[in-house]
Design an enzyme around this catalytic site. Structure first.
Site, PDB file in Angstrom:
ATOM      1  N   LYS A 130       0.855  -1.193   0.000  1.00  0.00           N
ATOM      2  CA  LYS A 130       0.000   0.000   0.000  1.00  0.00           C
ATOM      3  C   LYS A 130       0.878   1.225   0.000  1.00  0.00           C
ATOM      4  O   LYS A 130       2.020   1.173   0.454  1.00  0.00           O
ATOM      5  CB  LYS A 130      -0.878   0.018   1.252  1.00  0.00           C
ATOM      6  CG  LYS A 130      -2.092   0.916   1.146  1.00  0.00           C
ATOM      7  CD  LYS A 130      -3.236   0.226   0.427  1.00  0.00           C
ATOM      8  CE  LYS A 130      -4.384   1.136   0.145  1.00  0.00           C
ATOM      9  NZ  LYS A 130      -5.555   0.374  -0.343  1.00  0.00           N
ATOM     10  N   ASP A 170      -6.947   4.548  -4.489  1.00  0.00           N
ATOM     11  CA  ASP A 170      -7.619   4.431  -3.184  1.00  0.00           C
ATOM     12  C   ASP A 170      -8.227   5.821  -2.942  1.00  0.00           C
ATOM     13  O   ASP A 170      -8.461   6.559  -3.920  1.00  0.00           O
ATOM     14  CB  ASP A 170      -6.613   4.029  -2.089  1.00  0.00           C
ATOM     15  CG  ASP A 170      -7.294   3.573  -0.798  1.00  0.00           C
ATOM     16  OD1 ASP A 170      -7.728   2.416  -0.713  1.00  0.00           O
ATOM     17  OD2 ASP A 170      -7.415   4.396   0.146  1.00  0.00           O
TER      18      ASP A 170
END
Ligand code: NDP
Ligand code: 2IT
Length: 449
Positions: A130, A170
């Site tokens: 991430k 995201d």
């Protein structure tokens, strides 16, 4: 203070606290997984012997870098960006990039940690990672966003690769940002490597149904949880928090399956439209005009807007938190249960606090945790990678059907594994154990990695 863990697991958690001070969201995500692993270590003592859990809790690599950029007035700004390459036992690091002022290492690590298990659950060959930045895109022009993305990629590119690390979107990162990031990668490297990013536009290597995938997948998962109780979304009232990528397409699929969506939100407030949210209007306001959700009530007289309000006070049958972490507290969970809510599925990552989760589980409502319920986004990213690797592009229906099959499988695996480990109906137990076993078996097979 979270509950004490199993005697083998508590010291591992204490070590995580000690080694990662101040990273509360990361602690929370680790605790939630460790809480469910006691029975796994009884059945598979070899994982304790190989210190697999300790290894999974420590990222393989963490990159932190400066992102300098200039605004439209010529003023210089300095942001910080992160990429946490958490676990590559199952495939290249895979997970989104988040642009939001709240981003710091603890947020990126919680997201990266959850991503390991989520990606394993998809059954596709992707590891967990991430990234993100504390850059705030709100109110920034397209040119400012472009310059920021170019500056960020000028450092990040050296860490990416279709076999190494493949970011996507995201919060605050959608097709526009992926475009600027991809353009800069191509320019710096002089290579058209479609496989280094997912969430690309349809005309330049993107996959049909990726934009819709997370929201659609969350609703498929909800439908499967309801089916397991001989029920369905048909005729249900649904409340969805957020009005971004995940929320919009969760609303679209819920409506397709016969539900009535009555409320959605952004970080400033929420709207209620008892006639059912007009999705074309939400898409125009959010995707095209990039305005606040309050604009909906200005354009539609039967709807009303509640500034700074709590969306979870709106009575509903099904709640889909699709905004951000810890947005649904114990108090909110109590209100939802009292108002007759029967199912909650998380389109967002870790939106429900630990107390909220406990309340849902004690009330016996169907509760689908994010790592299972929102896995459709990353699963379709893996389908985008497949198409890029074979220089192919599939149609919408074919891709959307594959997504649905993947979500049905994830539900079945979580459901059956919860049964097997003595916690029927507990999708938290099911999701954590399925994901953990898959990653752990690969790690043990590969030796001390
Ligand atoms: P978007 O940026 O498209 O939308 C985010 C939405 O959530 C906006 O409505 C935003 O409101 C709201 N929001 C964000 N931060 C906060 C906050 N701190 N408080 C209140 N509201 C907030 O992001 P996505 O829809 O892509 O992501 C939503 C969630 O889904 C995140 O948890 C993300 O990690 C998760 N997710 C996303 C996937 C994807 O494919 N995009 C895949 C799996 C999970 P505002 O505009 O006012 O900030
Ligand atoms: O949280 C997530 O799963 C995402 N933001 C999507 C990640 C991806 O690589 O598609």
């Amino acid at each position: 203070m979270p509950a004490r863990l199993d005697e083998k697991l508590e010291p591992i958690y204490q070590d995580v606290l000690h080694r990662n001070p101040g990273e509360n969201e990361f602690h929370q995500a680790v605790h939630e997984v460790l809480e469910t692993l006691g029975p796994v270590l009884v059945k598979y003592p070899e994982f304790a012997e190989h210190k697999v859990i300790q290894r999974i809790c420590e990222p393989e690599r963490q990159i932190i870098f400066r992102v300098p950029w200039q605004d439209d007035q010529g003023e210089t700004h300095i942001n910080r960006a992160f990429r946490v390459e958490f676990n590559s036992a199952l495939g290249p690091y895979k997970g989104g990039m988040r642009f939001h002022p709240s981003v710091y290492l603890g947020i990126v690590k919680f997201l990266g940690f959850e991503q390991i298990f989520k990606n394993a659950l998809t059954g596709l060959p992707i590891g967990g990672g991430k990234g993100g930045s504390d850059f705030d895109p709100k109110g920034r022009s397209d040119s400012e966003i472009m310059r920021f993305c170019q500056s960020l990629m000028t450092e990040l590119y050296r860490h990416l690769g279709e076999y190494t690390d493949v970011p996507a979107g995201d919060i605050g990162v959608g097709e526009r940002e992926i475009g600027y990031l991809f353009g800069q990668y191509k320019r710096i490297t002089n290579r058209y490597e479609s496989g280094i990013l997912t969430g690309k536009g349809l005309g330049w290597g993107g996959s049909c149904a990726r934009r819709e995938a997370t929201g659609f997948g969350t609703v498929h998962f909800t439908q499967e949880m309801l089916k397991a109780r001989n029920d369905s979304l048909e005729g249900k009232t649904v409340v969805v928090s957020g009005s971004g990528n995940v929320a919009i397409y969760a609303m679209e699929m819920a409506r397709k399956l016969g539900a009535r969506i009555i409320a959605c939100s952004d970080s400033s407030g929420f709207i209620v439209d008892e006639q059912g949210i007009d999705l074309d209007l939400v898409k125009r306001i959010k995707e095209v005009e990039r305005r606040r959700i309050s604009a909906y009530a200005q354009e539609k007289s039967n709807a009303h807007y509640v500034a700074d309000g709590n969306i979870w006070k709106t009575p509903c049958d099904v709640a889909l938190p699709c905004a951000t972490q810890n947005e649904l507290t114990g108090k909110d969970a109590k209100t939802l249960v009292e108002n007759g809510c029967i199912a909650v599925a998380e389109g967002a990552n870790m939106p429900t606090t630990p107390e909220g989760i406990r309340l849902f589980q004690d009330a016996g409502i169907a509760y689908g945790p994010g790592k299972a319920a929102n896995a459709g986004g990353v699963a379709t990213s893996a389908l985008e990678m497949q198409q890029n690797a074979s220089r192919d592009s599939w149609g919408f229906d074919y891709t959307a059907n594959r997504l649905e099959e993947i979500m049905v499988n994830i539900h079945r695996n979580c459901h059956d594994t919860a049964d097997e480990f003595g916690s029927p109906g507990n999708y938290v137990v099911g999701a954590n154990i399925v994901g953990f076993l898959k990653v752990s078996e690969a790690m043990v097979a590969m030796g001390l990695i």
